[in-house]
Design a protein around this motif. Structure first.
Motif, short mmCIF file in Angstrom:
data_model
loop_
_atom_site.label_atom_id
_atom_site.label_comp_id
_atom_site.label_asym_id
_atom_site.label_seq_id
_atom_site.Cartn_x
_atom_site.Cartn_y
_atom_site.Cartn_z
N ASN A 115 32.16 -8.10 22.29
CA ASN A 115 33.33 -7.38 22.25
C ASN A 115 32.87 -6.28 22.85
OD1 ASN A 115 34.53 -4.94 20.69
ND2 ASN A 115 34.07 -5.82 18.08
N GLU A 116 34.27 -5.89 23.54
CA GLU A 116 34.37 -5.62 25.00
C GLU A 116 33.75 -3.66 24.29
OE1 GLU A 116 36.57 -3.33 28.72
OE2 GLU A 116 37.25 -3.48 26.85
N THR A 117 34.28 -3.02 23.10
CA THR A 117 34.47 -1.87 22.87
C THR A 117 32.29 -1.40 22.66
OG1 THR A 117 34.32 -2.36 19.92
CG2 THR A 117 36.67 -2.04 21.15
N ARG A 256 44.75 -3.04 40.54
CA ARG A 256 46.29 -3.46 39.55
C ARG A 256 46.05 -5.23 39.13
NH1 ARG A 256 50.46 -0.79 44.66
NH2 ARG A 256 49.70 1.49 44.06
N LYS A 257 44.99 -5.11 38.73
CA LYS A 257 44.97 -6.71 39.02
C LYS A 257 45.59 -7.21 37.68
CE LYS A 257 40.86 -6.36 35.61
NZ LYS A 257 39.41 -5.78 35.89
N THR A 258 46.56 -8.90 37.17
CA THR A 258 46.47 -9.26 36.50
C THR A 258 46.03 -10.13 35.54
OG1 THR A 258 48.78 -8.87 37.75
CG2 THR A 258 48.58 -10.81 36.04
N VAL A 259 45.11 -9.99 34.46
CA VAL A 259 44.30 -11.54 34.04
C VAL A 259 45.38 -11.78 33.02
CG1 VAL A 259 42.47 -11.29 32.94
CG2 VAL A 259 42.42 -9.55 34.82
N ILE A 260 45.63 -13.10 33.28
CA ILE A 260 45.59 -13.87 31.88
C ILE A 260 44.49 -14.61 31.44
CG2 ILE A 260 47.28 -16.04 31.43
CD1 ILE A 260 48.62 -15.01 33.95
N GLY A 261 44.85 -14.86 29.77
CA GLY A 261 43.93 -15.31 28.74
C GLY A 261 44.89 -15.92 28.09
N LEU A 273 39.01 -12.99 22.46
CA LEU A 273 38.16 -12.31 23.19
C LEU A 273 38.96 -11.60 24.44
CD1 LEU A 273 34.74 -13.69 24.36
CD2 LEU A 273 35.61 -12.64 22.08
N THR A 274 40.42 -11.81 25.02
CA THR A 274 41.56 -11.67 25.65
C THR A 274 41.99 -10.10 25.39
OG1 THR A 274 42.55 -14.09 26.34
CG2 THR A 274 43.56 -12.33 26.80
N LEU A 275 41.66 -9.35 26.23
CA LEU A 275 41.96 -7.63 25.88
C LEU A 275 43.19 -7.66 25.64
CD1 LEU A 275 39.50 -6.42 28.63
CD2 LEU A 275 38.81 -7.52 26.33
N ASP A 276 43.61 -6.60 25.19
CA ASP A 276 44.82 -6.28 24.92
C ASP A 276 45.45 -5.88 26.34
OD1 ASP A 276 44.34 -6.24 21.90
OD2 ASP A 276 44.03 -4.33 22.23
N SER A 289 51.62 -12.23 25.16
CA SER A 289 52.01 -10.59 25.27
C SER A 289 51.85 -10.58 26.86
CB SER A 289 50.27 -10.05 24.42
OG SER A 289 49.70 -10.76 25.46
N SER A 290 51.91 -9.45 27.01
CA SER A 290 52.30 -9.33 28.65
C SER A 290 51.64 -7.87 29.15
CB SER A 290 53.88 -8.90 29.55
OG SER A 290 54.72 -8.27 28.20
#
Length: 293
Positions: A115-117, A256-261, A273-276, A289-290
């Motif tokens: 949990n990243e929080t 400026r990264k784009t991350v897809i999960g 676990l894919t972040l918002d 979600s984008s």
């Protein structure tokens, strides 16, 4: 407070991050790495020290003696169906807050803490700690790193291996997921160069014929952590439902990264676990979600 180290490198990094968070709050926290040192695991045993050359405080002999008392009490309470009031806590979900942990009467914590929080606010400190030891990098890895830095690089992680076992709850990311993710990246970055990281190179060659890519497959055993390093220096990331590539994306410092999960990580529950701030794609390839608006 004692945090148990277990699982592969990605899981160990989550456990270490919680340890660092607790210590940043002024709590006495130590790590129990005995199981990984003595027995290893299905991966490469204790990896934190040789991947990053970090040091940490280990549980003392007195704490070890107390652990056995706490663990026996925990087993008795569980066997009798009693409310767990012992000092041993076994994580049953990923939604506990740091305050819950801080205010708990428990002293020994066994879990994954994905949990990243827990550690988002100490990111800079963790970036310093998770600085990769590149002494094991061979010439092929060094050359690949140079190529990655010189292009609009996108990492793709395809994890199979242990995820193919019958008792695995994780599932495998579908080809629909990967095709949708690649299409999305190509739309954003027409000049993208794709680097596929996988423990099953033969399967990749048979199933990813529809796109251009460079296959990264040679970092194995004690050198496998170098794949996280290479993923982290890519400009963008397509991750699997795996903490291995999750950390590659999280350590990526491209602003400026784009991350897809994947939207879903585990077959029998809705946890992701894919972040918002990342893009979520369902297993049928639908983009749900984008990232932040």
């Amino acid at each position: 407070m004692i945090i148990k180290l277990m699982g592969g490198l990605g899981n160990q990094m989550f456990q270490y991050a919680l340890y660092k968070k607790l210590r940043s709050l002024g709590r006495h926290a130590v790590l129990d790495d005995r199981g990984l040192i003595r027995h290893g695991n299905q991966h490469n045993g204790l990896e934190l020290e040789h991947a990053f050359r970090i040091t940490y405080e280990r549980m003392s002999r007195l704490e070890t003696a107390r652990y056995y008392v706490w663990f026996v009490r925990y087993l008795i309470h569980r066997k009798l169906g009693l409310r767990f009031s012992s000092r041993y806590f076994c994580e049953d979900h990923f939604q506990m807050s740091v305050n819950d942990i801080m205010n708990s009467s428990c002293k020994y914590f066994s879990g994954y803490w994905q949990n990243e929080t827990y550690f988002r606010d100490i990111r800079d400190e963790l970036l310093r700690d998770f600085c990769f030891d590149l002494s094991r990098a061979d010439e092929k890895t060094i050359q690949t790193a140079m190529q990655i830095r010189q292009c609009e690089s996108v990492s793709i992680h395809v994890r199979r291996g242990d995820f193919l076992s019958e008792d695995n709850r994780m599932g495998i990311c579908t080809m629909e997921y990967y095709k949708s993710a690649v299409s999305y990246m190509m739309h954003l970055y027409p000049d993208a160069g794709f680097y596929i990281f996988s423990d099953d190179p033969a399967w990749i060659e048979e199933n990813f014929f529809w796109m251009p890519y460079k296959l990264v497959y040679w970092n194995k055993g004690k050198s496998s952590y170098l794949d996280i390093y290479l993923m982290s220096i890519c400009r963008h990331n397509i991750i699997a439902n795996s903490t291995f590539s999750w950390w590659g994306a999280w350590l990526n410092q491209n602003k400026r990264k784009t991350v897809i999960g994947p939207e879903k990580w585990i077959t029998d529950c809705e946890i992701s676990l894919t972040l918002d701030s990342w893009i979520k794609i369902r297993e049928d390839g639908h983009i749900c979600s984008s990232g932040p608006v």
